[in-house]
Design an enzyme around this catalytic site. Structure first.
Site, PDB file in Angstrom:
ATOM      1  N   LYS A  31       0.838  -1.226   0.000  1.00  0.00           N
ATOM      2  CA  LYS A  31       0.000   0.000   0.000  1.00  0.00           C
ATOM      3  C   LYS A  31       0.862   1.261   0.000  1.00  0.00           C
ATOM      4  O   LYS A  31       0.635   2.176  -0.791  1.00  0.00           O
ATOM      5  CB  LYS A  31      -0.906  -0.007   1.244  1.00  0.00           C
ATOM      6  N   ASN A  32       1.855   1.299   0.904  1.00  0.00           N
ATOM      7  CA  ASN A  32       2.596   2.544   1.082  1.00  0.00           C
ATOM      8  C   ASN A  32       3.620   2.800  -0.024  1.00  0.00           C
ATOM      9  O   ASN A  32       4.265   3.846  -0.038  1.00  0.00           O
ATOM     10  CB  ASN A  32       3.233   2.589   2.466  1.00  0.00           C
TER      11      ASN A  32
ATOM     12  N   ARG B 191      -8.984   0.028   4.122  1.00  0.00           N
ATOM     13  CA  ARG B 191      -8.036   0.998   3.549  1.00  0.00           C
ATOM     14  C   ARG B 191      -6.747   0.328   3.104  1.00  0.00           C
ATOM     15  O   ARG B 191      -6.083   0.819   2.195  1.00  0.00           O
ATOM     16  CB  ARG B 191      -7.657   2.046   4.601  1.00  0.00           C
TER      17      ARG B 191
ATOM     18  N   ASP C  95       4.024   0.160  11.965  1.00  0.00           N
ATOM     19  CA  ASP C  95       2.783  -0.384  11.381  1.00  0.00           C
ATOM     20  C   ASP C  95       2.532  -1.835  11.794  1.00  0.00           C
ATOM     21  O   ASP C  95       1.493  -2.409  11.455  1.00  0.00           O
ATOM     22  CB  ASP C  95       2.822  -0.273   9.842  1.00  0.00           C
TER      23      ASP C  95
ATOM     24  N   ILE D 104       3.151  18.369   8.359  1.00  0.00           N
ATOM     25  CA  ILE D 104       3.858  18.183   7.072  1.00  0.00           C
ATOM     26  C   ILE D 104       4.967  19.231   6.922  1.00  0.00           C
ATOM     27  O   ILE D 104       5.351  19.588   5.819  1.00  0.00           O
ATOM     28  CB  ILE D 104       2.891  18.220   5.856  1.00  0.00           C
TER      29      ILE D 104
ATOM     30  N   CYS E 222      -5.081   7.952   9.329  1.00  0.00           N
ATOM     31  CA  CYS E 222      -5.311   7.348  10.644  1.00  0.00           C
ATOM     32  C   CYS E 222      -4.909   8.323  11.745  1.00  0.00           C
ATOM     33  O   CYS E 222      -3.890   9.015  11.631  1.00  0.00           O
ATOM     34  CB  CYS E 222      -4.498   6.059  10.770  1.00  0.00           C
TER      35      CYS E 222
ATOM     36  N   ARG F 233       0.348  14.751  13.113  1.00  0.00           N
ATOM     37  CA  ARG F 233       1.076  14.324  11.910  1.00  0.00           C
ATOM     38  C   ARG F 233       1.293  15.541  11.001  1.00  0.00           C
ATOM     39  O   ARG F 233       0.643  15.684   9.960  1.00  0.00           O
ATOM     40  CB  ARG F 233       0.311  13.219  11.178  1.00  0.00           C
TER      41      ARG F 233
ATOM     42  N   ILE G 163       7.555   6.172  16.975  1.00  0.00           N
ATOM     43  CA  ILE G 163       7.311   6.964  15.757  1.00  0.00           C
ATOM     44  C   ILE G 163       6.129   7.913  15.927  1.00  0.00           C
ATOM     45  O   ILE G 163       6.222   9.093  15.583  1.00  0.00           O
ATOM     46  CB  ILE G 163       7.072   6.035  14.533  1.00  0.00           C
TER      47      ILE G 163
END
Ligand code: EPU
Length: 430
Positions: free
Chosen positions: A22-23, A397, A305, A124, A117, A122, A327
């Site tokens: 996915k990532n 997702r 993850d 940027i 999520c 988070r 993280i």
């Protein structure tokens, strides 16, 4: 409304094939904006984050065709509008990749602050730091970030922290900039490397992906390619943990064992046997699960993850385990749901303390984010009785055909459509 319903206690057996990461796919789909010819992705997983990405590209004028279930052709030459619709951008984190890709192509981008999520703050700021270094100005108005540059000029960017998103976004913005860009203190995750490999296969000149320093020589033209994305290390890890937790014995196919190293090391410490082959691993248990200490770290450390899934496994290990999250600020929302199932797990600052119990028992629980949802599925597979998991849109997702894949491993799991009797639904339907 849909729920996943599991009757637990069946040891998993057989084999499962892992989908594309996915990532990696998310930024690669955004990166098709930079390509001057059509591109085909061979193995696009059918997950809702990717559907969102495809809708965003279509909304901006790209021509997207499904050649088969997982094979997608992207022609972004017709894309004219460097702006992601607001609600689409706020729906997920990877919408931020449209900032770098649109800036790289149009020298202009308009994308709302991303969603995704809820794992704590988070920001940027590191993405914006890179865009600024390349010559772009940014403004924030009405929740939307706008970027403008007369031209993009290669530059030196030193990231203040390892950020997957900022590293990839800087690459996307720099790949067609004038001259050389040097990125220092980069994220080294396999998906960062795959995005660079994808761009290089089209003619980009990106060197050093997977190390601290990435050097990019700007190019003018990117040609079309057919590309196959790397397998998803986190999906693989999730099935490996599920096998261990149910006392099963499975083969996880289509993996790159090197990408699973930190997960394999952790599983072996817990007493799980993992055999590695060229592109698969076999996972099984022969005795009790052992307690351990785990700390999440940027790659090649243990991935954040996988933190909810490994903590879930440790609820059945003998003794006390500590899992520390380094993280994200807040990634333990699943702990209170596991307690409903009989786990002895308590959050203490940035760690969870887990006292192993003999068994979990099924209960109605709710996913609070993607990996928390995966953790609850694993818990349900191992628990006695029935577990009903709500909010499964989070799981959809990032996990392609999760119900079918676990059924294929012998689990008693199904997707159930339920009627929502909540006040809102009744009022809406009145
Ligand atoms: N950070 C900043 N400023 C920035 C960027 C990041 O402070 O400008 C901080 C974050 O708040 C976090 C840390 O740096 O504390 C690392 O964040 P990173 O940027 O690496 O994460 P991301 O790009 O937002 C991606 C994945 C996540 C995965 C992380 C870490 C995507 C779409 N998301 O997020 O995936 O957890 O990297 O590996 O690629 C998931 O798949 O479940 C998931 C959450």
């Amino acid at each position: 409304m849909e729920k996943i319903v599991i009757r637990g206690g069946v040891p998993l057996s057989g084999s499962v094939t892992i989908s594309a990461a996915k990532n990696a796919v998310l930024p690669i789909v955004a990166a098709t904006i930079l390509c001057d010819e059509p591109v085909v992705l061979e193995n696009c997983p059918q997950i809702s984050d990717i559907t969102f990405c495809l809708k965003i590209l279509s909304s901006m004028g790209a021509d997207i065709r499904m050649l088969s279930k997982n094979k997608v052709r992207f022609d972004t030459r017709s894309l004219r509008i460097p702006k992601v619709p607001y609600e689409m951008a706020t729906a997920f984190r990877a919408s931020s990749y449209f900032l770098g890709a649109l800036l790289g192509r149009f020298h202009e981008a308009h994308v709302a602050m991303p969603g995704g999520c809820d794992l704590g703050d988070r920001p940027i700021d590191q993405h914006l730091k890179a865009f600024t270094a390349l010559g772009a100005e940014n403004t924030l108005d009405g929740g939307e970030v706008s970027l403008y540059a007369d031209k993009l000029i290669g530059s030196l960017v030193y990231f203040d922290m390892n950020s997957v998103g900022a590293t990839i976004n800087a690459i996307l913005a720099a790949v067609k900039a004038d001259g050389y860009t040097v990125l220092e203190n980069c994220a080294k995750e396999p998906h960062v490397v795959d995005v660079a490999n994808f761009l290089n296969s089209m003619g980009a000149e990106i060197m050093g992906a997977g190390t601290d320093t990435i050097k990019i020589k700007g190019v003018k033209y990117l040609k079309g390619v057919e590309y196959s994305v790397i397998p998803d290390q986190i999906e693989a890890g999730t099935y490996m943990v599920a096998a261990a937790m149910t006392g099963g014995d499975i083969i996880v196919k289509n993996v790159i064992p090197k990408h699973l190293e930190s997960i394999i090391v952790a599983l072996r410490k817990i007493g799980v046997t993992v055999e590695e082959f060229d592109d698969s691993v076999r996972v099984y248990t022969t005795g009790d699960l052992r307690n351990t200490k785990i700390r999440t770290m940027a790659h090649p450390g243990f991935p954040t993850d996988m933190q909810p899934q490994i903590s879930t496994l440790l609820t059945l290990a003998k003794g006390t385990s500590i899992v520390t999250e380094e993280i994200f600020d807040s990634r333990f929302a699943y702990a209170k749901e596991l307690r409903r199932m009989g786990a002895n797990i308590n959050v203490n600052g940035k760690a969870v303390c887990i006292e192993g119990v003999d068994k979990l028992s099924g209960a109605p629980v709710n996913a609070s984010d993607l990996r928390a949802g995966a953790a609850l599925v694993i818990a349900g597979l191992a628990a006695e009785g029935t577990t009903e998991i709500g909010n499964i849109h989070f799981i959809e997702r990032g996990y392609e055909n999760i119900v079918e894949k676990f059924s294929g491993l012998g689990a008693n799991i199904k997707l159930v459509h339920t009627i929502d009797y909540s006040d809102n639904e009744i009022k809406k339907n009145a």
